[in-house]
Scaffold this motif. Structure first.
Motif, mmCIF file in Angstrom:
data_model
loop_
_atom_site.group_PDB
_atom_site.id
_atom_site.type_symbol
_atom_site.label_atom_id
_atom_site.label_comp_id
_atom_site.label_asym_id
_atom_site.label_seq_id
_atom_site.Cartn_x
_atom_site.Cartn_y
_atom_site.Cartn_z
ATOM 1 N N THR A 52 0.835 -1.200 0.000
ATOM 2 C CA THR A 52 0.000 0.000 0.000
ATOM 3 C C THR A 52 0.868 1.248 0.000
ATOM 4 O O THR A 52 0.606 2.212 -0.728
ATOM 5 C CB THR A 52 -0.925 0.018 1.224
ATOM 6 O OG1 THR A 52 -1.760 -1.134 1.207
ATOM 7 C CG2 THR A 52 -1.796 1.275 1.229
ATOM 8 N N GLY A 53 1.922 1.220 0.832
ATOM 9 C CA GLY A 53 2.831 2.359 0.880
ATOM 10 C C GLY A 53 3.499 2.616 -0.462
ATOM 11 O O GLY A 53 3.598 3.763 -0.912
ATOM 12 N N PHE A 58 4.077 5.689 -5.524
ATOM 13 C CA PHE A 58 4.029 5.728 -6.982
ATOM 14 C C PHE A 58 2.943 6.684 -7.462
ATOM 15 O O PHE A 58 3.096 7.365 -8.476
ATOM 16 C CB PHE A 58 3.785 4.321 -7.538
ATOM 17 C CG PHE A 58 5.017 3.455 -7.558
ATOM 18 C CD1 PHE A 58 6.085 3.726 -6.710
ATOM 19 C CD2 PHE A 58 5.116 2.365 -8.402
ATOM 20 C CE1 PHE A 58 7.232 2.934 -6.714
ATOM 21 C CE2 PHE A 58 6.245 1.569 -8.422
ATOM 22 C CZ PHE A 58 7.312 1.865 -7.566
ATOM 23 N N THR A 59 1.829 6.732 -6.728
ATOM 24 C CA THR A 59 0.758 7.672 -7.080
ATOM 25 C C THR A 59 1.235 9.109 -6.915
ATOM 26 O O THR A 59 0.978 9.967 -7.774
ATOM 27 C CB THR A 59 -0.480 7.434 -6.194
ATOM 28 O OG1 THR A 59 -0.934 6.088 -6.388
ATOM 29 C CG2 THR A 59 -1.596 8.407 -6.553
ATOM 30 N N VAL A 121 7.063 1.861 7.153
ATOM 31 C CA VAL A 121 8.404 1.601 6.640
ATOM 32 C C VAL A 121 8.475 1.892 5.145
ATOM 33 O O VAL A 121 9.444 2.496 4.661
ATOM 34 C CB VAL A 121 8.825 0.150 6.942
ATOM 35 C CG1 VAL A 121 10.094 -0.223 6.179
ATOM 36 C CG2 VAL A 121 9.060 -0.030 8.436
ATOM 37 N N ALA A 122 7.458 1.498 4.397
ATOM 38 C CA ALA A 122 7.454 1.765 2.961
ATOM 39 C C ALA A 122 7.439 3.263 2.679
ATOM 40 O O ALA A 122 8.125 3.748 1.765
ATOM 41 C CB ALA A 122 6.247 1.089 2.303
ATOM 42 N N LEU A 123 6.664 4.015 3.459
ATOM 43 C CA LEU A 123 6.556 5.453 3.240
ATOM 44 C C LEU A 123 7.776 6.217 3.746
ATOM 45 O O LEU A 123 7.900 7.412 3.473
ATOM 46 C CB LEU A 123 5.307 5.995 3.939
ATOM 47 C CG LEU A 123 3.960 5.555 3.357
ATOM 48 C CD1 LEU A 123 2.821 6.104 4.198
ATOM 49 C CD2 LEU A 123 3.824 6.017 1.898
ATOM 50 N N SER A 124 8.663 5.536 4.486
ATOM 51 C CA SER A 124 9.807 6.227 5.078
ATOM 52 C C SER A 124 10.922 6.494 4.078
ATOM 53 O O SER A 124 11.917 7.136 4.418
ATOM 54 C CB SER A 124 10.368 5.405 6.247
ATOM 55 O OG SER A 124 10.991 4.217 5.776
ATOM 56 N N ILE A 129 9.924 7.428 -4.551
ATOM 57 C CA ILE A 129 9.207 8.332 -5.456
ATOM 58 C C ILE A 129 10.080 8.656 -6.665
ATOM 59 O O ILE A 129 9.629 8.608 -7.818
ATOM 60 C CB ILE A 129 8.804 9.618 -4.717
ATOM 61 C CG1 ILE A 129 7.868 9.294 -3.554
ATOM 62 C CG2 ILE A 129 8.135 10.600 -5.671
ATOM 63 C CD1 ILE A 129 7.485 10.498 -2.726
ATOM 64 N N LEU A 130 11.350 8.988 -6.392
ATOM 65 C CA LEU A 130 12.265 9.284 -7.490
ATOM 66 C C LEU A 130 12.546 8.043 -8.326
ATOM 67 O O LEU A 130 12.728 8.123 -9.539
ATOM 68 C CB LEU A 130 13.571 9.851 -6.935
ATOM 69 C CG LEU A 130 13.452 11.160 -6.154
ATOM 70 C CD1 LEU A 130 14.824 11.614 -5.677
ATOM 71 C CD2 LEU A 130 12.795 12.235 -7.000
ATOM 72 N N PHE A 131 12.561 6.873 -7.680
ATOM 73 C CA PHE A 131 12.749 5.620 -8.415
ATOM 74 C C PHE A 131 11.626 5.438 -9.427
ATOM 75 O O PHE A 131 11.861 5.108 -10.591
ATOM 76 C CB PHE A 131 12.776 4.452 -7.434
ATOM 77 C CG PHE A 131 12.633 3.100 -8.086
ATOM 78 C CD1 PHE A 131 13.725 2.466 -8.645
ATOM 79 C CD2 PHE A 131 11.395 2.462 -8.145
ATOM 80 C CE1 PHE A 131 13.595 1.221 -9.248
ATOM 81 C CE2 PHE A 131 11.260 1.222 -8.747
ATOM 82 C CZ PHE A 131 12.360 0.597 -9.299
ATOM 83 N N ALA A 132 10.399 5.663 -8.974
ATOM 84 C CA ALA A 132 9.253 5.502 -9.866
ATOM 85 C C ALA A 132 9.320 6.486 -11.022
ATOM 86 O O ALA A 132 8.966 6.158 -12.164
ATOM 87 C CB ALA A 132 7.951 5.682 -9.082
ATOM 88 N N ALA A 133 9.792 7.710 -10.743
ATOM 89 C CA ALA A 133 9.832 8.734 -11.785
ATOM 90 C C ALA A 133 10.984 8.534 -12.761
ATOM 91 O O ALA A 133 10.864 8.864 -13.944
ATOM 92 C CB ALA A 133 9.936 10.115 -11.140
#
Length: 208
Positions: A52-53, A58-59, A121-124, A129-133
């Motif tokens: 979910t995080g 990614f969103t 932990v995922a949101l930390s 975010i940069l990986f997804a972009a």
């Protein structure tokens, strides 16, 4: 698949994502720890939180936060330091656990508690975010329809990521039997603590 994206490009994405996702990081380390402490089935709640995080990150990337983070050094620094501090906090809790398979003040005896921990932990990690972009667009062919390509890439990523999380949790479950010897639980807790310290430190020192 030709109408969606080129097969060769998709296979390259699968191979790259397989190795990137399998590399030990905060999410995989948490799955290993929870798999050892609670078993792989209860750890499914942790996995759901982590996935979910990642979906939220990614969103946010899709809505332009990646560009903001890339442009604002102060915001990126703040977010990564907060994330690093949380991972180091988890490391401290593992060290304090001593000879028990439960971190003090981080109880995972409910599915909701494990879900929240996986989500946190995922949101930390703002680098996701940069990986997804930066990573995902490399596998998108601008000559083909964008929507189906992104849908396929994201579906593939989450299937591979979930598979690795299950593998780490199952590995932790098998490790639990080995830990029932004097001193091994303490060593495991210190290993997890050190790993969280290391990951938190790398996140704090990471550049965009």
């Amino acid at each position: 698949m030709p109408d969606t994206m080129h097969l060769e490009l998709w296979l390259a994405f699968v191979a790259t994502t397989f190795f990137i996702s399998g590399t030990p990081g905060p999410n995989m380390l948490l799955m290993l720890s929870h798999g050892t402490r609670y078993g792989w089935q209860p750890t499914l709640s942790t996995m759901a939180g982590a996935l979910t995080g990642l979906a939220l990150l990614f969103t946010l990337s899709a809505f332009g936060l990646a560009a903001i983070l890339a442009a604002s050094a102060k915001l990126f620094l703040l977010l990564k330091l907060v994330g690093a501090a949380y991972l180091i906090y988890l490391g401290i809790q593992c060290w304090r656990a001593g000879d028990t398979l439960e971190e003090p003040n981080i109880r995972g005896d409910s599915a909701w508690a494990r879900y929240r921990l996986g989500l946190t932990v995922a949101l930390s990690n703002p680098k996701a975010i940069l990986f997804a972009a930066a990573f995902l667009p490399q596998f998108v062919d601008p000559k083909l329809a964008q929507g189906p390509q992104w849908a396929l890439l994201l579906l593939t990523f989450f299937v591979i990521e979930a598979g690795w999380q299950v593998a780490y949790a199952a590995g932790g479950t098998r490790l639990a039997a080995w830990l029932h010897r004097p001193g091994r639980i303490r060593s495991f807790n210190r290993f997890c603590g050190t790993a969280f310290f290391a990951v938190g430190g790398m996140l704090a020192l990471a550049r965009r």
